[in-house]
Design a protein around this motif. Structure first.
Motif, mmCIF file in Angstrom:
data_model
loop_
_atom_site.group_PDB
_atom_site.id
_atom_site.type_symbol
_atom_site.label_atom_id
_atom_site.label_comp_id
_atom_site.label_asym_id
_atom_site.label_seq_id
_atom_site.Cartn_x
_atom_site.Cartn_y
_atom_site.Cartn_z
ATOM 1 N N VAL A 146 1.440 -0.986 0.062
ATOM 2 C CA VAL A 146 -0.414 -0.031 0.041
ATOM 3 C C VAL A 146 1.045 1.413 -0.279
ATOM 4 C CG1 VAL A 146 -1.426 1.465 1.174
ATOM 5 C CG2 VAL A 146 -2.098 -1.059 1.077
ATOM 6 N N GLN A 147 1.748 1.023 1.156
ATOM 7 C CA GLN A 147 3.059 2.416 1.277
ATOM 8 C C GLN A 147 3.577 2.668 -0.430
ATOM 9 O OE1 GLN A 147 4.903 1.632 4.246
ATOM 10 N NE2 GLN A 147 3.380 2.303 5.757
ATOM 11 N N GLN A 148 4.329 1.253 -0.982
ATOM 12 C CA GLN A 148 4.414 1.821 -2.326
ATOM 13 C C GLN A 148 3.690 2.420 -3.595
ATOM 14 O OE1 GLN A 148 6.310 -1.846 -4.722
ATOM 15 N NE2 GLN A 148 7.258 -2.519 -1.896
ATOM 16 N N ALA A 149 2.864 2.096 -3.392
ATOM 17 C CA ALA A 149 1.450 2.734 -4.152
ATOM 18 C C ALA A 149 1.248 3.646 -3.711
ATOM 19 C CB ALA A 149 0.107 2.414 -4.271
ATOM 20 N N GLY A 150 1.730 4.483 -2.463
ATOM 21 C CA GLY A 150 1.332 5.934 -2.302
ATOM 22 C C GLY A 150 0.349 6.001 -1.486
ATOM 23 N N ALA A 151 -0.832 4.735 -1.457
ATOM 24 C CA ALA A 151 -1.822 4.602 -0.763
ATOM 25 C C ALA A 151 -1.976 5.927 0.502
ATOM 26 C CB ALA A 151 -2.484 4.193 -1.394
ATOM 27 N N THR A 152 -3.060 5.054 1.333
ATOM 28 C CA THR A 152 -3.318 4.932 2.488
ATOM 29 C C THR A 152 -3.862 3.617 3.284
ATOM 30 O OG1 THR A 152 -5.499 6.197 2.069
ATOM 31 C CG2 THR A 152 -3.074 7.408 2.888
ATOM 32 N N ILE A 153 -3.435 4.040 4.823
ATOM 33 C CA ILE A 153 -4.162 2.341 5.030
ATOM 34 C C ILE A 153 -5.384 2.722 6.638
ATOM 35 C CG2 ILE A 153 -3.713 0.778 7.050
ATOM 36 C CD1 ILE A 153 -0.942 0.849 5.297
ATOM 37 N N ALA A 154 -6.750 2.509 5.580
ATOM 38 C CA ALA A 154 -8.136 3.095 6.801
ATOM 39 C C ALA A 154 -7.810 1.943 8.347
ATOM 40 C CB ALA A 154 -9.261 2.529 5.969
ATOM 41 N N GLY A 155 -6.772 0.428 7.770
ATOM 42 C CA GLY A 155 -6.903 0.111 9.260
ATOM 43 C C GLY A 155 -6.695 -1.528 8.484
ATOM 44 N N ILE A 156 -6.651 -2.716 9.614
ATOM 45 C CA ILE A 156 -6.218 -4.115 9.614
ATOM 46 C C ILE A 156 -7.821 -4.687 10.237
ATOM 47 C CG2 ILE A 156 -4.382 -5.472 10.115
ATOM 48 C CD1 ILE A 156 -2.723 -3.481 10.092
#
Lengths: 200, 200
Positions: A146-156
């Motif tokens: 997700v970080q490689q894509a530059g996207a954000t993480i809502a949760g796990i």
């Protein structure tokens, strides 16, 4: 999640102090109704987060294979697409990919996990789902993608967290919301002991 | 199934005369709503068969990973458990297993596929699901496992059949009901051409 904990107590088998086997309803044979319940529960926990975060989940990301059923039912609840990271590159995977490495303790091998770049943009807000959380290897691989894509993480979202291993704490220390539907405190003496939890 | 064929025409990519890539909605990124529709469609075809067969499906069997979403939604419709055969033995798979071999043309390797004996009894009536049918290697491996258990086969549900390859015909010649939701006649010249079908 009471229904899940009940199922674990009824059908789970403690193979050692470290290993709980739940292949009758979760990761070999699957109980579809339970999976719908799990999807609703993850969806509810995600919606609780919207109050503070004000940003909607746009994609679910999991890893083949055992995360797929719960990722699908959660994607259905939220009406967003589901991506499952591939562990082995298919000859038809000819596009540019994000790649990370994940060590599997139950299979004793390191896999490259792969997600096609065309399915993860920088503007995505991604919810990660997996069946088990132990050392957190799979979760960290998915976070890396997700970080490689530059996207954000809502949760796990985790179905079963083995809280006596350090993966969950490490993810919480990094600031990620971790939604574990059953948190196991101990498997000692062949007995499943759950953590006390505000969501029990 | 019109909705599926439309999606194939809109999003599928023809990589060669043999290879159709549908990773935006089927086997890498997954469209959950489409999967629910696919589950309803398999369920409808299974119910048509009950008129002549008078024997209810008791389990869905698929193979990890791409068959799992459709197997889950079909299991949900029929309210029966879903089993996914494992391609790689996990260290937690300590029980007696049925094992068969499947060659993957897209990964160029032979895998053992494994199902725990405790989930398939001789009195089961099993519906097999997979995402693609080309040469029929995966279907034959799953049939072999059902036969090892002494169980019976209700039918074989396929999302996309490449009818220009011989897998589907071989299965029909063996007498199995094959329910293919999209049958592709040709991928020549980069164009997807469907078979005419009474279920279109």
């Amino acid at each position: 999640m009471q229904e899940l904990k009940k199922k674990i107590l009824q059908e789970g088998r403690v193979l050692s102090d470290q290993v709980l086997k739940v292949d009758s309803f979760l990761n070999h044979q699957v109980d579809p109704q339970l999976m719908v319940g799990i999807g609703k529960e993850f969806s509810a926990r995600i919606h609780e987060g919207y109050a503070t975060e004000n940003k909607k989940v746009t994609k679910i990301l999991t890893i083949e294979s055992s995360g797929i059923p719960a990722a699908l039912t959660t994607g259905l609840e939220l009406d967003v697409p589901v991506i499952f990271a591939r562990k082995k590159k298919s000859l038809t995977m000819t596009d540019e990919n994000y790649v990370s490495q994940v060590y599997s303790f139950t299979k004793e091998e390191t896999n490259d996990i792969t997600v096609s770049k065309k399915f993860l943009d920088a503007d995505e807000h991604v919810y990660i789902i997996d069946d088990f959380l132990a050392h957190g290897a799979a979760a960290h691989g998915l976070i890396d993608i997700v970080q490689q894509a530059g996207a954000t993480i809502a949760g796990i979202g985790i179905i079963i967290e083995k809280s006596f291993q350090d993966g969950g704490q490490k993810l919480r220390d990094l600031g990620y919301p971790v939604h574990s539907l059953a948190r196991i405190k101990s498997l000692r003496d062949g007995i499943v002991e759950f953590m006390e939890d505000e969501h029990s």
